[in-house]
Design an enzyme around this catalytic site. Structure first.
Site: not given
Length: 182
Positions: A36, A77
Site C-alpha cells: 500500500s 499511511k
C-alpha cells in the site's frame, strides 16, 4: 558473589531498563506489510517509528504514520488532510480547501503510468465513511502512496490522532534501503 559480578549485574539491569524505556516510550520497530505504500515503502521494510513526535506535537501533511486500524492491526499511511480541511481528489489532483496541492512523493509513479491511467479515483471527504464536510478536530485523513491498492481513509474514514502510534522516521532494513522516510 564477588563485587565484580554485582557491578556487571547492575550494569546489565540499567541497560535493560534503558532499552525498555526507549522501546516503550520513544521508538518502536515496525515491519511494512503489503504494497500500500509503494514506491515509498516496500513490503518487508523495517522501520523505526518515533512515538515522541506526536506526544509533543501534531501530525503534519505528508508525515508517514503508523496507526491502530483495528485492535489487532496497525496500518502505515501518509497524512493528507489535517483538522478543519476540506479534502477532495479530482482528475488525479489533490485539492485541499479549494487549492491544488502537489504530492511530490508520487511523481515517479505518475511518470511511469500510461497517459489515460488514473492513480487515485475521484472522491470528496463527504463521500468517505462518516460523511464529514471537513476533517474533524483531533483526526487526520490518510492515504497510501499506492492508491489503487491501499486500505486507507477512503474505506476506513478519518483516523483519530489518539490512535496514531507514531511517525515513521527511518528504514533500517534491508541494508540497501536504509534511509530517512520521506
Amino acid at each position: 558473589m564477588s563485587k565484580a559480578w554485582l557491578e556487571w549485574l547492575k550494569a546489565f539491569a540499567i541497560a535493560a531498563i534503558l532499552a525498555i524505556i526507549v522501546r516503550v516510550i520513544l521508538f518502536a520497530p515496525v515491519v511494512v506489510e503489503g504494497p500500500s505504500m509503494l514506491p515509498s515503502l516496500h513490503d518487508g521494510d523495517h522501520l523505526i517509528v518515533s512515538k515522541l513526535n506526536y506526544s509533543i506535537g501534531e501530525p503534519d501533511r505528508y508525515d508517514v504514520v503508523v496507526f491502530h486500524a483495528t485492535q489487532r492491526k496497525d496500518y502505515i499511511k501518509r497524512v493528507i488532510g489535517l483538522p478543519g480541511e476540506h479534502v477532495e481528489m479530482k482528475d488525479d489532483q489533490l485539492i485541499i480547501d479549494g487549492e491544488k496541492v502537489d504530492e511530490p512523493y508520487l511523481d515517479d509513479r505518475k511518470a511511469a503510468m500510461n497517459e489515460n491511467q488514473i492513480m487515485t479515483q475521484d472522491f470528496t471527504i463527504e463521500e468517505l465513511p462518516g460523511g464529514y464536510k471537513e476533517v474533524p478536530e483531533d483526526h487526520v485523513l490518510v492515504l497510501g502512496d499506492n492508491r489503487n491498492n491501499s486500505t486507507d481513509s477512503r474505506m476506513l474514514g478519518v483516523v483519530p490522532v489518539d490512535t496514531i502510534v507514531g511517525e515513521a522516521i527511518m528504514t533500517y532494513w534491508p541494508l540497501d534501503r536504509i534511509r530517512f522516510t520521506e
